[in-house]
Write an enzyme that holds these catalytic residues in place. Structure first.
Site, PDB file in Angstrom:
ATOM      1  N   SER A 108       0.898  -1.240   0.025  1.00 44.59           N
ATOM      2  CA  SER A 108      -0.140   0.075   0.063  1.00 44.59           C
ATOM      3  C   SER A 108       0.840   1.111  -0.029  1.00 44.59           C
ATOM      4  CB  SER A 108      -0.883   0.110   1.234  1.00 44.59           C
ATOM      5  OG  SER A 108      -1.444   1.018   1.443  1.00 44.59           O
ATOM      6  N   SER A 109       0.404   2.389  -0.780  1.00 39.37           N
ATOM      7  CA  SER A 109       1.371   3.362  -0.965  1.00 39.37           C
ATOM      8  C   SER A 109       1.428   3.978   0.800  1.00 39.37           C
ATOM      9  CB  SER A 109       0.693   4.489  -1.776  1.00 39.37           C
ATOM     10  OG  SER A 109      -0.617   4.801  -1.425  1.00 39.37           O
ATOM     11  N   CYS A 110       0.739   3.905   1.604  1.00 40.90           N
ATOM     12  CA  CYS A 110       0.838   4.362   2.814  1.00 40.90           C
ATOM     13  C   CYS A 110       1.773   3.892   3.649  1.00 40.90           C
ATOM     14  CB  CYS A 110      -0.503   4.247   3.538  1.00 40.90           C
ATOM     15  SG  CYS A 110      -0.641   2.396   4.321  1.00 40.90           S
ATOM     16  N   TYR A 137      -0.372  -0.644  10.931  1.00 39.17           N
ATOM     17  CA  TYR A 137      -0.713  -1.568   9.613  1.00 39.17           C
ATOM     18  C   TYR A 137       0.727  -1.451   8.570  1.00 39.17           C
ATOM     19  CZ  TYR A 137      -3.244  -1.583   5.039  1.00 39.17           C
ATOM     20  OH  TYR A 137      -3.563  -2.096   4.012  1.00 39.17           O
ATOM     21  N   LYS A 141       2.840  -4.253   6.951  1.00 41.61           N
ATOM     22  CA  LYS A 141       2.918  -4.456   5.173  1.00 41.61           C
ATOM     23  C   LYS A 141       4.475  -4.296   4.926  1.00 41.61           C
ATOM     24  CE  LYS A 141      -1.108  -4.153   3.429  1.00 41.61           C
ATOM     25  NZ  LYS A 141      -1.514  -5.440   2.541  1.00 41.61           N
ATOM     26  N   HIS A 180     -13.008   5.435   2.223  1.00 39.33           N
ATOM     27  CA  HIS A 180     -11.853   6.180   1.631  1.00 39.33           C
ATOM     28  C   HIS A 180     -12.578   7.302   0.990  1.00 39.33           C
ATOM     29  CE1 HIS A 180      -9.511   2.409   1.677  1.00 39.33           C
ATOM     30  NE2 HIS A 180      -9.056   3.034   2.435  1.00 39.33           N
TER      31      HIS A 180
HETATM   32  N1  NAP Z   1      -8.354  -0.118  -0.941  1.00 38.85           N
HETATM   33  C1  NAP Z   1      -7.169   0.699  -1.104  1.00 38.85           C
HETATM   34  O1  NAP Z   1      -7.433   1.924  -1.388  1.00 38.85           O
HETATM   35  C2  NAP Z   1      -5.849  -0.099  -1.141  1.00 38.85           C
HETATM   36  C3  NAP Z   1      -4.946   0.805  -1.354  1.00 38.85           C
HETATM   37  C4  NAP Z   1      -3.632   0.360  -1.469  1.00 38.85           C
HETATM   38  C5  NAP Z   1      -3.571  -1.257  -1.204  1.00 38.85           C
HETATM   39  N2  NAP Z   1      -4.530  -2.131  -0.751  1.00 38.85           N
HETATM   40  C6  NAP Z   1      -4.411  -3.243  -0.428  1.00 38.85           C
HETATM   41  O2  NAP Z   1      -4.899  -4.199  -1.117  1.00 38.85           O
HETATM   42  C7  NAP Z   1      -5.256  -5.175  -0.309  1.00 38.85           C
HETATM   43  C8  NAP Z   1      -7.039  -5.538  -0.365  1.00 38.85           C
HETATM   44  O3  NAP Z   1      -7.717  -4.229   0.053  1.00 38.85           O
HETATM   45  P1  NAP Z   1      -9.079  -4.210  -0.161  1.00 38.85           P
HETATM   46  O4  NAP Z   1      -9.515  -2.697  -0.342  1.00 38.85           O
HETATM   47  O5  NAP Z   1      -9.616  -5.008  -1.370  1.00 38.85           O
HETATM   48  O6  NAP Z   1      -9.569  -4.529   1.367  1.00 38.85           O
HETATM   49  P2  NAP Z   1     -11.220  -5.248   1.430  1.00 38.85           P
HETATM   50  O7  NAP Z   1     -12.179  -4.978   0.691  1.00 38.85           O
HETATM   51  O8  NAP Z   1     -11.365  -5.060   3.084  1.00 38.85           O
HETATM   52  O9  NAP Z   1     -10.763  -6.743   1.624  1.00 38.85           O
HETATM   53  C9  NAP Z   1      -9.952  -7.632   2.326  1.00 38.85           C
HETATM   54  C10 NAP Z   1     -10.510  -8.974   2.312  1.00 38.85           C
HETATM   55  O10 NAP Z   1      -9.506  -9.622   2.901  1.00 38.85           O
HETATM   56  C11 NAP Z   1     -10.330 -10.435   3.942  1.00 38.85           C
HETATM   57  N3  NAP Z   1      -9.700 -10.832   4.978  1.00 38.85           N
HETATM   58  C12 NAP Z   1      -9.359 -10.114   6.245  1.00 38.85           C
HETATM   59  N4  NAP Z   1      -8.992 -10.607   7.269  1.00 38.85           N
HETATM   60  C13 NAP Z   1      -8.735 -12.107   6.828  1.00 38.85           C
HETATM   61  C14 NAP Z   1      -8.499 -13.355   7.499  1.00 38.85           C
HETATM   62  N5  NAP Z   1      -8.124 -13.225   8.735  1.00 38.85           N
HETATM   63  N6  NAP Z   1      -8.683 -14.450   6.964  1.00 38.85           N
HETATM   64  C15 NAP Z   1      -9.209 -14.610   5.569  1.00 38.85           C
HETATM   65  N7  NAP Z   1      -9.642 -13.554   5.030  1.00 38.85           N
HETATM   66  C16 NAP Z   1      -9.380 -12.435   5.578  1.00 38.85           C
HETATM   67  C17 NAP Z   1     -11.792 -10.114   4.016  1.00 38.85           C
HETATM   68  O11 NAP Z   1     -12.637 -10.720   4.251  1.00 38.85           O
HETATM   69  P3  NAP Z   1     -13.780 -10.693   5.428  1.00 38.85           P
HETATM   70  O12 NAP Z   1     -14.355  -9.155   4.860  1.00 38.85           O
HETATM   71  O13 NAP Z   1     -14.957 -11.554   5.242  1.00 38.85           O
HETATM   72  O14 NAP Z   1     -13.022 -10.065   6.679  1.00 38.85           O
HETATM   73  C18 NAP Z   1     -11.839  -9.453   2.585  1.00 38.85           C
HETATM   74  O15 NAP Z   1     -12.231 -10.153   1.730  1.00 38.85           O
HETATM   75  C19 NAP Z   1      -5.070  -4.995   1.087  1.00 38.85           C
HETATM   76  O16 NAP Z   1      -3.743  -5.773   1.229  1.00 38.85           O
HETATM   77  C20 NAP Z   1      -4.527  -3.406   0.963  1.00 38.85           C
HETATM   78  O17 NAP Z   1      -3.772  -3.076   1.920  1.00 38.85           O
HETATM   79  C21 NAP Z   1      -5.716  -1.212  -0.842  1.00 38.85           C
END
Ligand code: NAP
Length: 311
Positions: A108-110, A137, A141, A180
């Protein structure tokens, strides 16, 4: 990846994971493996080991993580660092031990230094202090990224990290307090439109900060591209290269949502970082280009958002 390769998408119900799974299915991949959080808690090392021993995926997209906004990060730091360290340690290690060919870890860019020079190059990592509000967090990462690098170096495991800029799109978190910038703004314009009358939308800050946004489907396309074309144990920034000010975003949102009332900028509220953009040279040098413009992405997201509000 071949069309029948065994490909595990961890976190396939999240915004990024669901976009990766959609992209793989649209590309004709028949060996996509998924498990819900309830079926496979990735913070449970024994469960993860059994899963990898049985399924032996060849390619792993690690898009599962505990993610959240400032409030959740500052009040549940212990959960953020423990759960993310556990998820990534379990998955990266099991993928290596059970013979996966390649693993892509979502960073993540953060995790870049708070005052990194803009546009942010990959080499900026660990060159300065981090933002305090999401330190647990970010440190988790950074550990995941370092684990990928170290497994690549010591064991020759083809693991690498992708660093997305701000992601928005279908499947985004719509929580009124924990969303967000794009999802939060969309919700406020949508609710103001529904309220009708002389409802207005107040946007925090001057509207001048610049942000780089990437559509989740574009990010997924870049992840699949990198899984197919990149080996090398480094990390790669993935952004759209397109900057938009908060003011321009509000004007676009007003038009896409169809809100006809007034928009005000509350300059007494904090602006946050003035500019945040990644340097995407490494990725574009490999030949990848974003396909979704900000207008098309916001329109697509609003169609999904409006449907989700009716469900
Ligand atoms: N969104 C952004 O702007 C952004 C930016 C940069 C990087 N990212 C990165 O991209 C990745 C995904 O982000 P996202 O935005 O798609 O997040 P998200 O929508 O919250 O999805 C995360 C997923 O992980 C699952 N999960 C969490 N804890 C778990 C566990 N203990 N066991 C199994 N599954 C688990 C969640 O399932 P449940 O919901 O059922 O818990 C959910 O399906 C992350 O690593 C994040 O840092 C996101």
């Amino acid at each position: 990846m071949k069309t029948d390769s065994r490909i595990y998408v961890a976190g396939h119900r999240g915004m990024v994971g669901s976009a990766i799974a959609r992209r793989l299915l649209a590309g004709g991949h028949t060996g996509v493996i998924t498990r819900t959080h309830a079926e496979l808690p990735l913070d449970d090392a024994a469960a993860v080991t059994s899963f990898f021993a049985a399924e032996r995926p060849e390619y792993v997209f690690l898009a599962a993580a505990k993610v959240g906004g400032i409030v959740a990060n500052s009040t549940q730091g212990g959960d953020f660092i423990r759960e993310n360290l556990q998820i990534q340690t379990n998955v990266i290690d099991a993928a290596y031990r059970y013979g996966a060919r390649k693993l892509l870890f979502l960073g993540s860019s953060c995790i870049y230094p708070k005052f990194a020079e803009q546009p942010i190059v990959e080499e900026a990592l660990l060159t300065g202090p981090l933002e305090e509000t999401n330190l647990p967090y970010a440190v988790a990462k950074i550990a995941g990224k370092t684990m990928c690098d170290a497994y690549a170096q010591q064991y020759g495991f083809d693991a690498f990290t992708v660093m997305p800029s701000n992601v928005y799109g279908v499947g985004d978190n719509l929580h009124p307090e924990h969303s967000h910038v794009v999802a939060g703004m969309m919700r406020r314009f949508h609710e103001a439109k529904r309220a009708g009358g002389d409802a207005k939308v107040v946007v925090w800050g001057t509207g001048s900060p610049l942000r780089e946004l990437i559509d989740a489907d574009d990010l997924a396309d870049a992840c699949v591209f990198l899984m197919n074309n990149y080996s090398g144990g480094h990390m790669i920034n993935v952004g759209s290269g397109e900057e938009i000010s908060i003011r321009q975003l509000a004007i676009l949102m007003r038009s896409v949502v169809g809100f006809e009332g007034d928009v005000e900028f509350d300059a007494a509220r904090p602006d946050g970082t003035p500019r945040k953009i990644m340097d995407n040279t490494r990725l574009t040098a490999m030949g990848w280009r974003p396909k979704v413009t900000i207008t098309a992405g916001i329109e697509k997201m609003y169609t999904w958002f409006a449907e989700s509000q009716q469900a």
